[in-house]
Write a protein that holds these residues in place. Sequence first.
Motif, PDB file in Angstrom:
ATOM      1  N   ALA A   1      11.919 -14.217  -2.124  1.00  0.00           N
ATOM      2  CA  ALA A   1      10.378 -13.928  -2.254  1.00  0.00           C
ATOM      3  C   ALA A   1       9.873 -15.416  -1.754  1.00  0.00           C
ATOM      4  CB  ALA A   1      10.136 -13.882  -3.457  1.00  0.00           C
ATOM      5  N   ASN A   2      10.324 -16.588  -1.762  1.00  0.00           N
ATOM      6  CA  ASN A   2      10.031 -17.727  -1.192  1.00  0.00           C
ATOM      7  C   ASN A   2      10.070 -18.120   0.090  1.00  0.00           C
ATOM      8  OD1 ASN A   2       8.413 -19.297  -3.856  1.00  0.00           O
ATOM      9  ND2 ASN A   2       9.944 -18.171  -4.630  1.00  0.00           N
ATOM     10  N   ALA A   3      11.005 -17.416   0.800  1.00  0.00           N
ATOM     11  CA  ALA A   3      11.434 -17.804   1.983  1.00  0.00           C
ATOM     12  C   ALA A   3      10.502 -18.188   3.071  1.00  0.00           C
ATOM     13  CB  ALA A   3      12.551 -16.711   2.685  1.00  0.00           C
ATOM     14  N   GLU A   4       9.236 -17.478   2.994  1.00  0.00           N
ATOM     15  CA  GLU A   4       8.108 -17.471   4.167  1.00  0.00           C
ATOM     16  C   GLU A   4       6.904 -18.353   3.459  1.00  0.00           C
ATOM     17  OE1 GLU A   4       6.941 -13.684   4.914  1.00  0.00           O
ATOM     18  OE2 GLU A   4       8.851 -13.096   6.009  1.00  0.00           O
ATOM     19  N   LYS A   5       7.405 -18.814   2.247  1.00  0.00           N
ATOM     20  CA  LYS A   5       6.276 -19.754   1.673  1.00  0.00           C
ATOM     21  C   LYS A   5       6.432 -21.236   1.846  1.00  0.00           C
ATOM     22  CE  LYS A   5       5.365 -16.302  -1.888  1.00  0.00           C
ATOM     23  NZ  LYS A   5       5.186 -16.037  -2.977  1.00  0.00           N
ATOM     24  N   GLY A   6       7.705 -21.550   2.282  1.00  0.00           N
ATOM     25  CA  GLY A   6       8.036 -22.866   2.248  1.00  0.00           C
ATOM     26  C   GLY A   6       7.283 -23.707   3.482  1.00  0.00           C
ATOM     27  N   ASP A   7       6.945 -25.040   3.169  1.00  0.00           N
ATOM     28  CA  ASP A   7       6.244 -26.018   3.813  1.00  0.00           C
ATOM     29  C   ASP A   7       7.449 -26.644   4.882  1.00  0.00           C
ATOM     30  OD1 ASP A   7       4.676 -27.887   5.590  1.00  0.00           O
ATOM     31  OD2 ASP A   7       3.317 -27.986   3.600  1.00  0.00           O
TER      32      ASP A   7
ATOM     33  N   PHE B   1      12.785 -27.572  -2.357  1.00  0.00           N
ATOM     34  CA  PHE B   1      11.698 -26.704  -1.883  1.00  0.00           C
ATOM     35  C   PHE B   1      10.085 -27.318  -2.307  1.00  0.00           C
ATOM     36  CE2 PHE B   1       8.931 -22.966  -2.270  1.00  0.00           C
ATOM     37  CZ  PHE B   1       9.103 -22.444  -1.209  1.00  0.00           C
ATOM     38  N   ARG B   2       9.222 -27.146  -1.232  1.00  0.00           N
ATOM     39  CA  ARG B   2       8.072 -27.573  -1.425  1.00  0.00           C
ATOM     40  C   ARG B   2       6.950 -26.596  -0.697  1.00  0.00           C
ATOM     41  NH1 ARG B   2      10.370 -29.910  -4.281  1.00  0.00           N
ATOM     42  NH2 ARG B   2      10.030 -32.047  -4.956  1.00  0.00           N
ATOM     43  N   ARG B   3       6.114 -26.130  -1.109  1.00  0.00           N
ATOM     44  CA  ARG B   3       5.135 -25.044  -0.552  1.00  0.00           C
ATOM     45  C   ARG B   3       3.643 -25.728  -0.701  1.00  0.00           C
ATOM     46  NH1 ARG B   3       2.810 -21.598  -4.638  1.00  0.00           N
ATOM     47  NH2 ARG B   3       3.821 -21.812  -6.529  1.00  0.00           N
ATOM     48  N   THR B   4       2.862 -25.337   0.148  1.00  0.00           N
ATOM     49  CA  THR B   4       1.379 -25.834   0.111  1.00  0.00           C
ATOM     50  C   THR B   4       0.606 -24.485  -0.688  1.00  0.00           C
ATOM     51  OG1 THR B   4       1.820 -27.368   1.937  1.00  0.00           O
ATOM     52  CG2 THR B   4      -0.364 -26.673   1.405  1.00  0.00           C
ATOM     53  N   THR B   5      -0.158 -24.818  -1.561  1.00  0.00           N
ATOM     54  CA  THR B   5      -1.107 -23.923  -2.079  1.00  0.00           C
ATOM     55  C   THR B   5      -2.452 -23.866  -1.399  1.00  0.00           C
ATOM     56  OG1 THR B   5      -1.976 -25.820  -3.691  1.00  0.00           O
ATOM     57  CG2 THR B   5      -0.124 -24.507  -4.397  1.00  0.00           C
TER      58      THR B   5
ATOM     59  N   TRP C   1       6.096 -26.024  -6.030  1.00  0.00           N
ATOM     60  CA  TRP C   1       7.494 -25.805  -6.169  1.00  0.00           C
ATOM     61  C   TRP C   1       7.943 -24.227  -6.040  1.00  0.00           C
ATOM     62  CZ3 TRP C   1      11.568 -24.337 -10.105  1.00  0.00           C
ATOM     63  CH2 TRP C   1      12.776 -24.816  -9.634  1.00  0.00           C
ATOM     64  N   ILE C   2       8.671 -23.825  -6.429  1.00  0.00           N
ATOM     65  CA  ILE C   2       9.069 -22.213  -6.177  1.00  0.00           C
ATOM     66  C   ILE C   2       8.008 -21.575  -6.880  1.00  0.00           C
ATOM     67  CG2 ILE C   2      10.684 -20.469  -6.943  1.00  0.00           C
ATOM     68  CD1 ILE C   2      11.797 -21.907  -4.825  1.00  0.00           C
ATOM     69  N   ASP C   3       7.475 -20.475  -6.320  1.00  0.00           N
ATOM     70  CA  ASP C   3       6.563 -19.622  -6.785  1.00  0.00           C
ATOM     71  C   ASP C   3       7.366 -18.325  -7.572  1.00  0.00           C
ATOM     72  OD1 ASP C   3       4.571 -17.707  -7.395  1.00  0.00           O
ATOM     73  OD2 ASP C   3       4.065 -17.482  -5.372  1.00  0.00           O
ATOM     74  N   GLY C   4       7.506 -18.193  -8.816  1.00  0.00           N
ATOM     75  CA  GLY C   4       7.911 -17.197  -9.701  1.00  0.00           C
ATOM     76  C   GLY C   4       7.203 -16.195 -10.022  1.00  0.00           C
ATOM     77  N   SER C   5       6.046 -15.935  -9.353  1.00  0.00           N
ATOM     78  CA  SER C   5       5.067 -14.714  -9.888  1.00  0.00           C
ATOM     79  C   SER C   5       5.690 -13.339  -9.137  1.00  0.00           C
ATOM     80  CB  SER C   5       3.736 -14.952  -9.055  1.00  0.00           C
ATOM     81  OG  SER C   5       3.922 -14.900  -7.698  1.00  0.00           O
TER      82      SER C   5
END
Length: 411
Positions: free
Chosen positions: A115-121, A175-179, A186-190
């Motif tokens: 789920a987070n594979a495409e959200k990483g920065d 892992f880090r993503r930009t909101t 961190w990981i988006d668990g939604s």
Amino acid sequence: MTTAAQTRLIETRGVSASSRLASIDIFRGLTMVVMIFVNDLASVHGLPWWTYHAPAQVDAMTYVDMVYPFFLFAVGLSLPLAVKARLRKNPSRFALWTHIILRSASLIVLGLILANAEKGDPARIGFSSSLWAILALLGSSLYLSVYTGSQRGKTVHRILRILGLILVVAMYAIFRRTTHDGHFAWIDGSYPEILGLIGYTYFAVSVLYIPTRRWLWAPLAWLAALVAFNALCVAKIIALPPHLRLYFWPFDNGAMASITMAGVATSVIFLGDHRWKALGQKMSMAVAFALAPLAAGRLLTPLCISKIRATPTWSLYCISAAVASFALLYWVCDVKKKIGWAFFARPAGANTLLTYLLPDFYYFIIATIGSTYFEAHLSYGWPGVARALIFTACMLAIAALLTRMKLRLQL
């Protein structure tokens, strides 16, 4: 007979109880075949509406909307057999629940990776998010691998499993993503992707089934309660708190749990210890069980049919189709012993997790190397359908080859 010999005999019986049921493996394998196909087909444009998921606002469902429910149903089919086999090997209830919690957690961890594979920065991680996903899935695969070789290689396999776990932890740690507001997170668990949803649902159904498994009608009673809860939630008579996290309430609105519980009930009908031993009795029960959700779903059509909204009519129609499909497979594969026709699907059913992850490995590898050929040339109309068919066949062939090489993933 020695204690060691008794242990081996119990383990053999526990394993063979499920492995001899070709219908379960083939049901699971056929579901995997269609799942791989429709997932790849989703990127193809210009096809009839019924080749895609029905939109959330539309009161309808397509065959694509039935694939995930069949997967949930298969989880329920295997649950009573798995619980029985595990208790035969080790009667400890603590060990059983430890296994269930770890299995659920493993599915959720895998789901969150996907789920987070495409959200990483990439700037914050240090490399591309697709490479991050490959490394995270590789670590998960090493940790979940099953060793079937000689005693000499067992230590090496144990070391590889530990290294795999370390790799997963490391990938989660970096892992880090930009909101949307520019901050890092961190990981988006939604949304834990399909594997994570299965993990939560598996745990929820286990909580209901295991304490009441000795009562013959308990799965049907739980199914009725879950369907009623689903209907009340969709009708907004019961209002769940907005953005309720699944780790607080793994039942969600009851739709997914009801489908899995229906698989449990079907397993009890065909394979349980009860008075219905004759084939005619089992098939009669299955026919009645397939027709009842169909009728109930029809009565609940005012609540609409929608996979996206997880309405009761959608789940009940899927249950009806799944029960009928499994009953047919049971008659063909386990009664008539005709299994040769399913040669292409059996490896996928016997090595399901590996087969599920293979397309994701492919997609992430293609994204990492930057290839866009298929997206540019075979993403429209019937050429795209041919591409999806060939892709599905390739994934099944690779899964069969890896299974023959004794490379297996198991939760």
